[in-house]
Motif scaffolding. Structure first.
Motif, short mmCIF file in Angstrom:
data_model
loop_
_atom_site.label_atom_id
_atom_site.label_comp_id
_atom_site.label_asym_id
_atom_site.label_seq_id
_atom_site.Cartn_x
_atom_site.Cartn_y
_atom_site.Cartn_z
N ASP A 359 0.83 -1.21 0.00
CA ASP A 359 0.00 0.00 0.00
C ASP A 359 0.87 1.26 0.00
OD1 ASP A 359 -2.48 -1.46 0.20
OD2 ASP A 359 -1.98 -1.83 2.30
N GLU A 363 -3.98 2.61 -1.11
CA GLU A 363 -4.53 1.28 -0.87
C GLU A 363 -4.50 0.43 -2.15
OE1 GLU A 363 -8.56 -0.84 0.95
OE2 GLU A 363 -8.38 1.34 0.88
N GLY A 364 -3.81 -0.70 -2.06
CA GLY A 364 -3.73 -1.62 -3.18
C GLY A 364 -2.71 -1.24 -4.24
N GLY A 366 1.09 -0.94 -4.68
CA GLY A 366 2.33 -1.26 -3.99
C GLY A 366 3.58 -0.78 -4.70
#
Length: 400
Positions: A359, A363-364, A366
């Motif tokens: 994250d 969020e989500g 990377g």
């Protein structure tokens, strides 16, 4: 002049010198005469390379060429200054900042490509000695230390009855009772990580020194100190002086100074006093310093100076003031007799840029530290505490 070749030659010389020092540290000895001579030779080579690079850097065209390949000459002649926290210095000192800075930036301060790596740091087996008139700043100043394996055994005295007495010729000699119990133990790993740091910030030596020299080393030292005092002995905790069986105790008596003095008598009676020191919480030491007589004069004078504030002594004995000690409780310990610290693995500082955060960018979304130009540091050591003489430890109740 081939700057890359000179830097490679300099790195080879520095690595050779480090290898000599590491070998001697691993074997727990000083450098031999031959090794000393070789170390001086390698340092001479490295110094000569440094001078050649600096001379080349004075040429504008060389400076431009270096910048073109990503090398930055900034601050190449600035001396490296390693900040030292008093507790770190008292525990044996550290050259973390300088060592890591040179590994990160190159021996002359040039910016270089940083690879993941580690630096072994020698454990100070002989920290700063206790000097009259100077306060004890770290518990480790009082504790002997040895290099040894992770698993160890030692004998702890559980009974100590001295019956030595004059004996007539031909008469039966009295028997003293000294009972020993074998203790099998192991070292524990004490470690912590840094948050991700921007690689560019590591070019700033003061920032590097504050982070590495103070936070990483001090964090390990304070965690070790907490284990020496309060370790429960369960799981990954050492058995600290507060939790060993067989120690003596001193209940509250009249006032704080009287109680501390009566604890001193306990060690005096058992012949463990010489070399003893008090360990108190800062709040309790504040109470000691603020004690006053009936005329509201601080309790610092008189025919015998009961409290020596500048050298942090009470009743003539050194005092270690540490937040690792439980407030309302103190310990009076002859650490030189009662304890020993076993070091299985020298302190090591490691850095990595390969950590992946799923994250990192939301969020989500990377990214790895490498992609974000980040580094994380880890400092750890492997140590164990031996307690040979619990009777040389007095737990003191300072709660009125």
């Amino acid at each position: 002049m081939d700057i890359k070749a000179i830097r490679a030659e300099m790195k080879t010389a520095i690595d050779a010198g480090k290898a000599l020092l590491a070998k001697a540290d691993t074997e727990g000895r000083e450098l031999t005469e031959g090794e000393n001579a070789e170390l001086k030779r390698q340092l001479g080579i490295a110094t000569d390379c440094k001078n050649r690079i600096e001379r080349a850097a004075e040429d504008a065209s060389t400076r431009d060429a270096l910048k073109a390949i990503g090398d930055d000459i900034a601050a190449s002649t600035r001396p490296v200054r390693v900040g030292q926290h008093p507790v770190v210095k008292a525990s044996g000192g550290t050259d973390w900042g300088e060592t890591v800075l040179r590994s990160v930036s190159g021996a002359t301060g040039f910016k270089g490509l940083l690879e993941s790596g580690s630096i072994p740091l020698t454990v100070p087996l002989k920290p700063e000695p206790i000097r009259m008139g100077v306060p004890v700043l770290a518990l480790r100043q009082l504790i002997p230390a040895v290099q040894g394996p992770a698993n160890f055994g030692y004998m702890r005295q559980t009974v100590r009855t001295n019956n030595a007495a004059p004996v007539a010729r031909g008469a039966k000699k009295p028997t003293s009772t000294y009972t020993w119990k074998r203790v099998d133990d192991r070292t524990r790993t004490i470690a912590h990580m840094s948050e991700p740091l921007r690689r560019q910030d590591l070019r700033d030596a003061p920032s590097l020194e504050r982070m590495i020299d103070l936070e990483m080393r001090l964090g390990v030292e304070l965690a070790l100190e907490a284990q020496i005092i309060n370790g429960s002995g369960s799981g990954e905790n050492m058995t600290g002086i507060a939790n060993v069986s067989g120690s003596q105790s001193q209940a509250w008596d009249t006032d704080l100074l009287t109680t501390l003095r009566k604890a001193k008598t306990k060690l005096e009676v058992s012949n463990w006093l010489d070399g003893a020191a008090y360990v108190v919480h800062p709040n309790d030491w504040e109470t000691v310093e603020l004690l006053a007589n009936n005329e509201a004069d601080y309790y610092l004078g008189g025919p015998v100076q009961t409290v020596e504030v500048s050298s942090r002594r009470v009743w003539g004995l050194p005092v270690v003031s540490t937040s690792s000690q439980t407030a309302g409780t103190a310990h009076l310990v002859n650490f030189g007799v009662a304890t020993e610290l076993q070091i299985a693995e020298n302190i090591e500082l490691t850095w990595r840029d390969t950590v992946y955060d799923p994250d990192a960018l939301g969020e989500g979304v990377g990214a790895s530290d490498y992609e974000l130009n980040l580094l994380r540091f880890r400092a750890e050591m492997d140590a164990g505490l031996k307690i040979f003489q619990p009777s040389a430890i007095v737990e003191v109740d300072l709660s009125e």
